[in-house]
Design an enzyme around this catalytic site. Structure first.
Site, PDB file in Angstrom:
ATOM      1  N   CYS A 114       3.866  -6.777  -0.026  1.00 15.62           N
ATOM      2  CA  CYS A 114       5.034  -6.891   0.924  1.00 15.62           C
ATOM      3  C   CYS A 114       5.236  -5.954   1.682  1.00 15.62           C
ATOM      4  CB  CYS A 114       6.586  -6.914  -0.164  1.00 15.62           C
ATOM      5  SG  CYS A 114       6.843  -5.399  -0.747  1.00 15.62           S
TER       6      CYS A 114
ATOM      7  N   ALA B  74       5.889  -2.323   0.317  1.00 21.93           N
ATOM      8  CA  ALA B  74       4.624  -1.732  -0.240  1.00 21.93           C
ATOM      9  C   ALA B  74       3.786  -1.174   0.926  1.00 21.93           C
ATOM     10  CB  ALA B  74       3.758  -2.808  -0.809  1.00 21.93           C
TER      11      ALA B  74
ATOM     12  N   ARG C 176      -0.410   3.542  -7.210  1.00 17.95           N
ATOM     13  CA  ARG C 176      -1.739   3.797  -6.235  1.00 17.95           C
ATOM     14  C   ARG C 176      -2.329   5.007  -6.508  1.00 17.95           C
ATOM     15  NH1 ARG C 176      -1.232   4.617  -0.822  1.00 17.95           N
ATOM     16  NH2 ARG C 176      -3.011   3.588   0.660  1.00 17.95           N
TER      17      ARG C 176
ATOM     18  N   HIS D 263       2.793  -1.111   7.383  1.00 21.88           N
ATOM     19  CA  HIS D 263       1.985   0.112   8.015  1.00 21.88           C
ATOM     20  C   HIS D 263       2.604   0.274   9.329  1.00 21.88           C
ATOM     21  CE1 HIS D 263      -1.412  -1.990   5.393  1.00 21.88           C
ATOM     22  NE2 HIS D 263      -0.790  -1.108   5.137  1.00 21.88           N
TER      23      HIS D 263
HETATM   24 FE1  CFM Z   1      -6.307   0.724   4.574  1.00 21.13          FE
HETATM   25 FE2  CFM Z   1      -7.349  -0.890   2.808  1.00 21.13          FE
HETATM   26 FE3  CFM Z   1      -4.652  -0.543   3.140  1.00 21.13          FE
HETATM   27 FE4  CFM Z   1      -6.219   1.418   2.324  1.00 21.13          FE
HETATM   28 FE5  CFM Z   1      -5.458   0.757  -0.029  1.00 21.13          FE
HETATM   29 FE6  CFM Z   1      -6.326  -1.598   0.534  1.00 21.13          FE
HETATM   30 FE7  CFM Z   1      -3.855  -1.548   0.780  1.00 21.13          FE
HETATM   31 MO1  CFM Z   1      -5.032  -1.310  -1.582  1.00 21.13          MO
HETATM   32  S1  CFM Z   1      -8.031   1.101   3.237  1.00 21.13           S
HETATM   33  S2  CFM Z   1      -4.549   1.599   3.743  1.00 21.13           S
HETATM   34  S3  CFM Z   1      -5.979   2.696   0.279  1.00 21.13           S
HETATM   35  S4  CFM Z   1      -6.075  -1.462   4.432  1.00 21.13           S
HETATM   36  S5  CFM Z   1      -7.010  -0.408  -1.138  1.00 21.13           S
HETATM   37  S6  CFM Z   1      -8.247  -2.125   1.667  1.00 21.13           S
HETATM   38  S7  CFM Z   1      -4.933  -2.922   0.071  1.00 21.13           S
HETATM   39  S8  CFM Z   1      -3.596   0.016  -0.720  1.00 21.13           S
HETATM   40  S9  CFM Z   1      -2.789  -1.143   2.329  1.00 21.13           S
END
Ligand code: CFM
Length: 556
Positions: free
Chosen positions: A59, A62, A93, A191
Site C-alpha cells: 500500500c 508502506a 524490512r 514513494h
Molecule cells: Fe526500489 Fe525496489 Fe522499492 Fe527498493 Fe525494496 Fe523492492 Fe520495495 Mo521490496 S529497490 S525501493 S529496497 S523499488 S525490495 S524492488 S519492493 S521494499 S518499494
C-alpha cells in the site's frame, strides 16, 4: 521448442489468461507481453490491480513510511492509525543501520497512535497531539514524522496542522505525510509522497557541505542486507565520498545537506527519481543512473561516476579498484558459471530489482526467461523516453506534483552547459534510464503485477530453475519444488551489491540450484486426500504438474 520462440511466449500468455473471466483477461492482457528489446511495446503498468488476482503489491503507506523515510534512523516515526499498520511496519524490512557512537537509533521501535473506534468516530487529532508530545518527552528526537493510514484519510484528521502546531510548540522539526494506504494503486504512490515530504521538510536545511573532492549522493539505495555499506566501501576505496544514501543507514542531519553535493547517482529509479529531478531543478545538481548490482554493472557505474568528474586521478584509481576486485571475483565467478550456466531464472519483484538483478544472472551465464515488476511505471519497463506519453489518470492525479523553481541563492549548476555537452558527446548520459525491456532478450516474458495463478502457470509451462520473488509467493513456489530467493529481504542473506556482494549472490544461486532438497518436495495436494466429502481423487489421478486440485479435476 526454443524458449526464445515467439509462439511459445504467446502460448504461455494465452494459457495464463485462459482461466480468467473475459473482462479480467482483457485487462490482464495489457500487462503480459512477449518482449521486443528493439522496440519495447507499451505495457499496462501502474494501474489498479484487478480484485481477486492475488497481487504481490503493498500500500501507499508502506511505500512512504516503510520504504523511503522509515530507514532514516534518528527521526522518530509515528504511525497515525490502528495498531496493525504500525505493527507491520516494525522491523520488517531489512534496512540495516550502524549509527556512529553516541548517535540515536529509533529503528527498533514501532510507534503508533493506536487509533481506536472512539477516534474513528470523534476524530484522532487529539490523540495524535498527545502521542507527539509523549514521544518528545521520552526521546527528545531531532525530528518527528507522522504517517497517515487509511482511516485517517477517511475521517479527515488534519495531520499537517497538528504537525505545524507541534513543530512550533516543541521547537523541533515535525512533519506529516498524507500517505493513506488507498491513496494510490500501490506503494509507488507512497514513494512520490515521501519524496515530496523529504524535499519540502528536510533537503536544504543545512548548507555546510562535507569537504570532499568527489562528493556524491547515492539515491534509491536502502541498505537491505548491508547493500549500501558494500557500495560505500567500494566508493571510498576509489576516493569518492558519499554525503548521504537515501535512505539506507542515514541520519536526519545527512539528509538535510544532500543539496550540497556535486552529483546525484540514482540506484532505484522508481522510488526516488522525483527527488533527483527536483534537486536538479532547484540546486543544479545533475543526476545519472547507476546500478551496483552485478559485477559488470558495478564496474560500469564506477566508470560513469569517474567520467563525470573528469579527473585522471579518479579514473586511474577506479580502474585500479575494478581490476583488483574483478581479479578476486574471477575464480568464484568462473566456478559458479561452470555449474549454473544456462539455468533459467524468473524475477518478479518491486519496481527496480527485477531489472537490476538480471545483471547478476548475466554475470554467471544464467538465462532470464521472465521478469516483471510489482508496481513500476511504464518508464521503468520501456525507458524514460516514454515519460511524456504516459497518461495521467485519476489515481496519479491524486498525488501532489511539487512545483520546483531554481533556488534564487543556491542554484548552482555543477557543470557549464558546454561541459555537459562534452560529457554527453563522450557517452555519459544524464537523466536517463532505458528501462528493463531493452535489456531483456527477444520473446522473454514481461509480466506486470503477476498473480499467483500466473506464477503457477509459468512454473508448469516454462519450468524455471529458480524464481526471485517475495514472501507472498515464496512458499507457494517452493512447495512446487522450485527454489525461491526473496529479493526484498534476501532471506536473511546479502549484501549482494558491488563485487563482494556479487560473489555472495553467485554462491547463493549455486547452493540454491544444486541442493538436492527440491527433489524431495512433493506438494501436499499431490498426496493428501481431497477435502471435498463427496468426491475422491487418487494421487495417480492427480495432474502430472503440481497445482491445486480444481473443480474440473474432480469427477462429475
Ligand atoms: Fe526500489 Fe525496489 Fe522499492 Fe527498493 Fe525494496 Fe523492492 Fe520495495 Mo521490496 S529497490 S525501493 S529496497 S523499488 S525490495 S524492488 S519492493 S521494499 S518499494
Amino acid at each position: 521448442m526454443a524458449c526464445d520462440d515467439e509462439t511459445e511466449a504467446k502460448a504461455t500468455i494465452a494459457e495464463m489468461l485462459k482461466a480468467y473471466p473475459t473482462k479480467t483477461a482483457r485487462k490482464r492482457a495489457k500487462q503480459l507481453l512477449a518482449n521486443d528489446p528493439e522496440a519495447p511495446a507499451e505495457i499496462g503498468a501502474n494501474t489498479r490491480t484487478i480484485p481477486g488476482i492475488l497481487t504481490q503489491r503493498g500500500c501507499t503507506y508502506a511505500g512512504c513510511r516503510g520504504v523511503v523515510i522509515g530507514p532514516i534512523y534518528d527521526i522518530l516515526h509515528i504511525t497515525h492509525g490502528p495498531i496493525g499498520c504500525g505493527f507491520y511496519a516494525w522491523a520488517t524490512r531489512r534496512n540495516l543501520v550502524r549509527p556512529p557512537a553516541g548517535e540515536t537509533n529509533y529503528l527498533q521501535y514501532a510507534m503508533s497512535t493506536d487509533m481506536l473506534e472512539e477516534q474513528i468516530i470523534f476524530g484522532g487529532e487529539k490523540k495524535l497531539r498527545q502521542a507527539v508530545q509523549e514521544a518528545f518527552d521520552i526521546f527528545h528526537p531531532k525530528a518527528i514524522s507522522i504517517y497517515s493510514t487509511c482511516p485517517v484519510g477517511l475521517i479527515g484528521d488534519d495531520v499537517h496542522s497538528v504537525a505545524r502546531e507541534m513543530k512550533e510548540k516543541l521547537g523541533i522539526n515535525v512533519f506529516a505525510f498524507s500517505c493513506e494506504g488507498y491513496k494510490g494503486v500501490s506503494q509507488s504512490a507512497g514513494h512520490h509522497i515521501a519524496n515530496n515530504g523529504v524535499f519540502k521538510h528536510m533537503v536544504g536545511l543545512n548548507d555546510t557541505a562535507d569537504v570532499a573532492e568527489f562528493n556524491i549522493n547515492l539515491l534509491g539505495e536502502y541498505n537491505i542486507g548491508g547493500d549500501a555499506w558494500e557500495i560505500d566501501a567500494l566508493l571510498r576505496k576509489c576516493g569518492i565520498h558519499v554525503t548521504a544514501t537515501l535512505s539506507g543507514d542515514v541520519s536526519y542531519d545527512q539528509v538535510c545537506k544532500v543539496h550540497t553535493v556535486h552529483l546525484n547517482t540514482v540506484m532505484c529509479h522508481r522510488s526516488i527519481n522525483y527527488m533527483a529531478e527536483m534537486m536538479e531543478k532547484k540546486y543544479g545538481i545533475p543526476w545519472i543512473k547507476v546500478n551496483f548490482v552485478g559485477a559488470e554493472a558495478t564496474a560500469k557505474s564506477l566508470r560513469k561516476i569517474a567520467a563525470f568528474f573528469e579527473s585522471k586521478k579518479l579514473t586511474d584509481r577506479v580502474e585500479e579498484v575494478i581490476a583488483q576486485e574483478a581479479a578476486t571475483l574471477k575464480p568464484i565467478k568462473d566456478a559458479v558459471t561452470a555449474r549454473c550456466k544456462g539455468k533459467k531464472a524468473a524475477l518478479f519483484v518491486g519496481g527496480s530489482r527485477a531489472h537490476s538483478y538480471q545483471c547478476l544472472f548475466a554475470d554467471i551465464g544464467m538465462e532470464v526467461i521472465a521478469a516483471g515488476y510489482e508496481f513500476a511505471h511504464r518508464d521503468d519497463y520501456e525507458g524514460r523516453a516514454v515519460l511524456p506519453t504516459i497518461k495521467v489518470d485519476a489515481d496519479s492525479r491524486n498525488i501532489e506534483e511539487l512545483t520546483v523553481e531554481p533556488d534564487p541563492l543556491r542554484f548552482s549548476p555543477r557543470k557549464t552547459p558546454e561541459q555537459m555537452e562534452a560529457l554527453k558527446a563522450g557517452g555519459l548520459s544524464f537523466k536517463e534510464y532505458t528501462g528493463m525491456m531493452s535489456d531483456m532478450k527477444k520473446n522473454t516474458l514481461v509480466i506486470d503485477d503477476i498473480s499467483h495463478h500466473e506464477i503457477e502457470k509459468l512454473i508448469e509451462l516454462r519450468k524455471p530453475d529458480i524464481i526471485c520473488s517475495g514472501i507472498k509467493d515464496k512458499f507457494i513456489i517452493e512447495k512446487m519444488g522450485i527454489p525461491c530467493k526473496q529479493l526484498h529481504s534476501y532471506d536473511y542473506g546479502g549484501p549482494y551489491t558491488g563485487f563482494t556482494g556479487a560473489a555472495n549472490f553467485y554462491q547463493e544461486m549455486d547452493r540454491m540450484l544444486h541442493t538436492k532438497i527440491w527433489k524431495y518436495v512433493v506438494p501436499a495436494w499431490m498426496n493428501d486426500a481431497p477435502v471435498a466429502p463427496t468426491h475422491t481423487i487418487s494421487a495417480k489421478a492427480a495432474p502430472a504438474v503440481a497445482r491445486p486440485v480444481r473443480d474440473d479435476d474432480l469427477p462429475e
